[in-house]
Motif scaffolding. Sequence first.
Motif, PDB file in Angstrom:
ATOM      1  N   GLU A  41       8.577 -84.400  29.242  1.00 40.73           N
ATOM      2  CA  GLU A  41       9.024 -85.073  30.466  1.00 40.73           C
ATOM      3  C   GLU A  41       9.626 -84.062  31.430  1.00 40.73           C
ATOM      4  N   ARG A  99       9.621 -84.166  24.057  1.00 39.14           N
ATOM      5  CA  ARG A  99       9.810 -85.489  23.463  1.00 39.14           C
ATOM      6  C   ARG A  99       9.215 -85.626  22.063  1.00 39.14           C
ATOM      7  N   PRO A 126      12.205 -87.553  20.678  1.00 34.18           N
ATOM      8  CA  PRO A 126      13.005 -86.328  20.856  1.00 34.18           C
ATOM      9  C   PRO A 126      14.161 -86.181  19.889  1.00 34.18           C
ATOM     10  N   ARG A 170       8.360 -92.003  32.901  1.00 31.04           N
ATOM     11  CA  ARG A 170       9.244 -91.512  31.857  1.00 31.04           C
ATOM     12  C   ARG A 170       9.845 -92.682  31.071  1.00 31.04           C
ATOM     13  N   ARG A 186       5.981 -88.037  32.774  1.00 30.94           N
ATOM     14  CA  ARG A 186       5.888 -87.896  31.316  1.00 30.94           C
ATOM     15  C   ARG A 186       4.429 -87.600  30.990  1.00 30.94           C
TER      16      ARG A 186
END
Length: 210
Positions: A41, A99, A126, A170, A186
């Motif tokens: 991201e 992530r 993440p 995102r 993202r």
Amino acid sequence: MNYSTYFTNNSTAKITADLIGRPLTYNDGQHLMGGYIVETEAYLGARDRAAHSYGNRRSPANEGLYRAGGTIYIYSQRQYFFFDVATQELDEPQGILIRAIEPAWGIEQMTANRGGKSGVLLTNGPAKMMQAFGIHDKHWNLRFLDDSPFSIDLDNAHKKHAAKIIAGPRVGINQSEPEWAQKPLRYYVAGNPYVSRMKKRDYTENHGWK
């Protein structure tokens, strides 16, 4: 290419997309652990309402974003920790959140670090990725990648190539800011089971790699 050049020579969005498929590893001194980056991201600094540095907010907690590109920025939410890398020049507070990875090295140790959780649950988010590495603090915050046990392989010969990279909204962004909540910042490998929130029906053969 060195980290300083890589993390400053392009827009943050372009760097975020280019990280897909690159090996990310962490060496705890006894085990090399890691995998291929499958989800990232971008956070675009002072103008980005979702960024920790929105409006040029600056504090010891987000200082990593203000450092030169290639600096590690680790932040926490509750008991969870997240791994970011600063981009752009000093005092231009942009960065990238890693992530998810598809595990490739040290899987047995990462499984142990995750309390026995395996398969896609090992690193499909993440906080899970950091737990898999056995990281439960901010010890490496503000360190440059070259001066840490983390490594992102920038050799294109070692990069996996996705059949399709998707750019979408995102995760977890406050919907009261619809413009920034919906920006396609993202990036992820289409059909890869280790991407957070990827549904089983969307898994593809070969995990979305070419």
